[in-house]
Design a protein around this motif. Structure first.
Motif, short mmCIF file in Angstrom:
data_model
loop_
_atom_site.label_atom_id
_atom_site.label_comp_id
_atom_site.label_asym_id
_atom_site.label_seq_id
_atom_site.Cartn_x
_atom_site.Cartn_y
_atom_site.Cartn_z
N ARG A 18 0.97 -1.26 -0.09
CA ARG A 18 -0.05 0.00 0.10
C ARG A 18 0.98 1.27 0.00
N HIS A 20 0.31 4.34 1.91
CA HIS A 20 -0.67 5.17 2.82
C HIS A 20 0.26 6.61 2.95
N ASN A 75 4.60 0.09 3.80
CA ASN A 75 3.22 0.44 3.13
C ASN A 75 3.06 1.98 3.37
N GLY A 362 -3.34 -4.97 -4.48
CA GLY A 362 -4.27 -4.00 -4.07
C GLY A 362 -5.55 -4.18 -3.82
N ARG A 364 -8.83 -4.87 -2.02
CA ARG A 364 -9.26 -4.20 -0.91
C ARG A 364 -9.85 -5.14 0.22
N GLU A 368 -10.33 -3.02 5.41
CA GLU A 368 -10.16 -1.66 4.62
C GLU A 368 -11.31 -1.03 4.25
#
Lengths: 386, 101, 306
Positions: A18, A20, A75, A362, A364, A368
């Motif tokens: 990810r 973030h 991430n 990726g 979800r 999440e």
């Protein structure tokens, strides 16, 4: 054969599943500022925690390790740290050393919380636009670091979901990846079987030592663990004793070699399956593994739980089809099909591995989608005479 | 164990994880008075047992080891008869209690 | 003798008056904090995030339960929705039963029993609505000073706190203190000792073993304080609390000067002005922390998690 893996490459050699933008309070007093910043800026994740950084706190070093480790998890594409005063710039310096994009604001430099929100908003725009430049590239399986967790277990956890996740973990480590088997409380009674899988006598000793240290720590406090383990939900689900829970919990560590034992939140220096010293408290355990660099979490459950790491995508694997049917919004993958006689354990284990890759790329997770972002430190000494 | 888990489960009703075990796992809710199938053995179910809970495959004396996964998971605190529900009312963990040290 | 400013509060059928009329959305475990937050946002409830409720051993189980029950029965709380996961050590159903036995207006929602997070949020918003209908906000009425329970969070011997404590005792208010571990002196030594979750008698009381820093606020709220006055030490920060207004008074130190926007009063505010400020906050004025939405809830812990 192996599906394509696409991750974010980091300057320290690690890989992110990810990207973030994290707003991290460096002490509890900054939690309100970070929460407001995350509410006002979409696409930003924040956490809340209860550390007050009071002088004399014997857990201060391990909590600092968690804050720096979380901020620099692969991430995280960029981090805004909100601290008290200039002395907290230490955290930002530590994070920058790993090559992380870091911004820092102190309450004392901005007149208090409202000022810090204003200053932080501007800083966030800067780091978020820099992080937005990052993109996924082809990555090796060795870039995956899988945290293994079980929570709200039932008697089927050790028969379906945990062994299936164990197969996926073995497949990952055989291909150069890294896994963490944590929750020492839930290895009590399984340590002999685990030590037999150590790559060296030293590692075998470390495994026995980390489990016995945990037991002795509780004994010296005069505590009978049997009051809280198994937890009420475990008992309702058919688990009677801690040993029974542990033998099932250890199944998520697969059958492969164990290369080392790590302290809470310690980054591994080698690849492969490691044991990490964390408590069984799900949130404290996941926080420790994420601190050490876990970029994906496999989380088995028998009764269903919504929690997820703010940083590492957390995949919920149910041990029984009933819970997957009743709580569809909490479960990503149902391993209950094994006892239903629909699929073999080996086939489900392979599917879990493939699912890990999809999530790493990726897809979800349920957690999440819910916006789960639980975060907690594993303290050793919460009641010191400071 | 892994293959057997998938193949025999539904039909058997009681899952035996290791040949040395003296308890099995109820794959469905077991009803008192009916018979359950654990591998090739038929067991008369002596009391209602919820899904996921343990059923004794043989008689276990007070203080006797309770075995699951081929490992000791606790000791009987009461006499457990073949077909009984084995749980917190008649067995206890050995580890992680002060009594263990 | 100086006259006391008027206190306007909400009379409660079950005892002391409140100064706020909150519906508390109480997560029994860290795993249900997000759902609780979403319920509170979707209704007129208040909630908070914490890291407790599971993996506790020994005294911590009892201590955490007493903290939850004490805060939920504080007179500022008109009703409580307990939000449970279902399998946690501190069972939400047990908390709800005990609150009900104490005469509180209470509802329970569980994630595992209601079909998941979204379902629990939907059900929970409805249940908060029920609690609001059951306990509508009454008009504020005049409260005699003897019905004020003032929580004081200050280091032992803090002269500003001592002066305020004297003022409150003069007015016949009940005062609850909290301390860090260590020696007590002055009012802290004279006070009747109570433990977390106990309700004080009239006069001067002190919650012993109530932890560090803003953990004190939990002990004070659980003792029934409607308002908390806090004198953070020079190196520490002010904190709000979920269900009680916290009035923070700055020291003259460098840090407090730098973050003065987070304090309600400066370091040299006369006691009488602080006392008037307490009455004003009791009667409905928002504190700085309330305006910011600061709602920390730090349960004192004795042991590591398991």
């Amino acid at each position: 054969m192996t599906p394509r893996l696409m991750l974010f490459e980091r300057s320290d050699g690690r890989w992110g599943t990810r990207n973030h933008v994290l707003v991290l309070p460096l002490l509890a007093a900054a939690s309100r500022v970070t929460t407001v910043l995350a509410e006002q800026n979409s696409g930003v994740v924040s956490v809340v925690h209860d550390w007050e950084n009071i002088p004399g706190d014997p857990d201060a070093d391990r909590i600092r390790r968690v804050l720096v480790g979380t901020a620099t998890n692969p991430n995280v594409g960029a981090v805004l740290m909100v601290g008290l005063d200039e002395s907290d710039a230490w955290f930002a310096d530590q994070a920058k050393e790993t090559g992380q994009r870091v911004a820092f604001v102190a309450l004392a430099d901005s007149g208090g919380s409202l000022g810090a929100i204003d200053v932080g908003s501007d800083l966030l725009i800067g780091i978020a636009s820099a992080a937005a430049e990052d993109s996924r590239v082809d990555a090796p399986l060795s870039g995956l670091c899988l945290g293994l967790e079980c929570g709200a277990s039932d008697a089927f956890s050790g028969i379906t979901a945990n062994p299936a996740l164990g197969i996926a973990s073995d497949m990952l480590t055989e291909r150069g990846g890294t896994s963490f088997l944590a929750e020492i409380t839930e290895l009590i009674g399984a340590e002999r079987l685990l030590a037999a899988r150590a790559i060296s006598p030293e590692v075998a000793d470390d495994i026995m030592e980390v489990v016995h240290r945990f037991e002795q720590d509780l004994a010296s406090a005069g505590v009978d663990l049997r009051g809280s383990q198994p937890a009420p939900g475990n008992i309702a689900g058919g688990l009677t004793t801690l040993e029974e829970k542990s033998l099932g919990a250890a199944m998520k560590g697969g059958a492969g070699p164990i290369v080392g034992v790590l302290e809470y939140g310690e980054q591994p220096s080698a690849r492969g399956l490691h044991i990490m010293d964390t408590p069984g408290h799900d949130i404290e355990s996941v926080t420790g593994m994420v601190t050490a660099g876990a970029n994906i979490i496999g989380f088995t459950t028998g009764r269903g739980t919504p929690t997820g790491s703010p940083v590492a995508p957390t995949i919920k694997i149910s041990s029984n089809t009933d819970v997957a049917t009743r709580l569809p919004g909490l479960i990503d993958f149902d391993a209950g099909v094994i006892t239903d006689g629909v699929e073999t354990l080996e086939a489900v284990g392979r599917q879990v591995f493939e699912y890990l890759i999809e999530v790493a790329n990726g897809r979800r997770t349920a957690a999440e989608t819910l916006g789960s972002r639980e975060f907690a430190f594993a303290r050793l000494d919460p009641n010191w005479d400071g | 164990m892994r293959d057997q888990t998938a193949r025999d489960s539904r039909r058997a009703g009681i899952l035996v994880l290791d040949p040395t075990d003296n308890v099995g796992v109820a794959l469905t809710a077991l009803v008192a008075g009916e018979e359950g199938l654990a591998g090739d053995c038929t067991i008369r179910i002596r009391e209602d047992i919820p899904v996921g809970h343990k059923i004794a495959l043989v008689d276990i004396a007070v203080g006797g080891d309770v075995l699951k996964y081929g490992e000791v998971i606790g000791a009987a605190t009461d006499r457990i008869l073949r077909g009984d529900h084995a749980h917190v009312h008649n067995m206890i963990g050995i580890r992680a209690g002060q009594a263990a040290w | 003798m100086t006259s006391d400013p008027a206190l306007l509060g909400f009379m409660r059928p079950e005892g002391r008056p409140g100064c706020r009329h909150h519906i508390l959305v109480l997560p029994s475990v860290v795993c249900s904090t997000l759902v609780s937050e979403q319920i509170a946002k979707g209704s007129d409830g208040i909630s908070f995030v914490h890291q407790n409720g599971c993996g506790h051993i020994g005294d911590d189980v009892n201590q955490t339960e007493r903290a939850f029950i004490g805060v939920a029965t504080n007179p500022n709380i008109a009703g409580t929705l307990v939000v449970s996961l279902g399998c946690e050590t501190i069972q939400g159903s047990r908390i709800a039963e005990r609150l009900e036995a104490l005469g509180a207006s209470v509802r329970l929602v569980g994630l595992q029993s209601s079909g998941g997070s979204e379902e629990a949020v939907r059900d929970g918003i409805g249940l908060v609505g029920d609690l609001i209908n059951e306990r509508p906000e009454p008009d504020r009425t005049l409260v005699p000073p003897k019905d004020l329970v003032l929580g004081v969070d200050a280091r032992v011997g803090n002269p500003h706190a001592v002066s305020l404590i004297d003022r409150a005792v003069d007015a016949a208010a009940t005062v609850v203190l909290a301390t860090e571990p260590g020696e007590a002196s002055g009012p802290w030594a004279l006070a009747d000792k109570i433990i977390l979750g106990d309700r004080p008698d009239s006069g001067l009381n002190c919650v012993v073993d109530s932890g560090h820093g803003s953990q004190h606020h939990v002990g004070l709220a659980a003792a029934g304080a409607q308002v908390i006055i806090s004198y953070p030490e020079p190196g520490r920060t002010p904190f709000g609390f979920v269900s009680c207004p916290v009035i923070s008074v700055a020291s003259g130190g460098r840090l407090h000067t730098a973050i003065q926007g987070d304090f309600d009063f400066g370091p040299d505010t006369p006691t009488e002005d602080v006392w008037d400020g307490i009455a004003s906050v009791f009667s409905g004025s928002a504190t700085v922390a309330e305006r910011l939405g600061s709602a920390e809830f730090l349960v004192p812990r004795r042991r590591r998690s398991t």
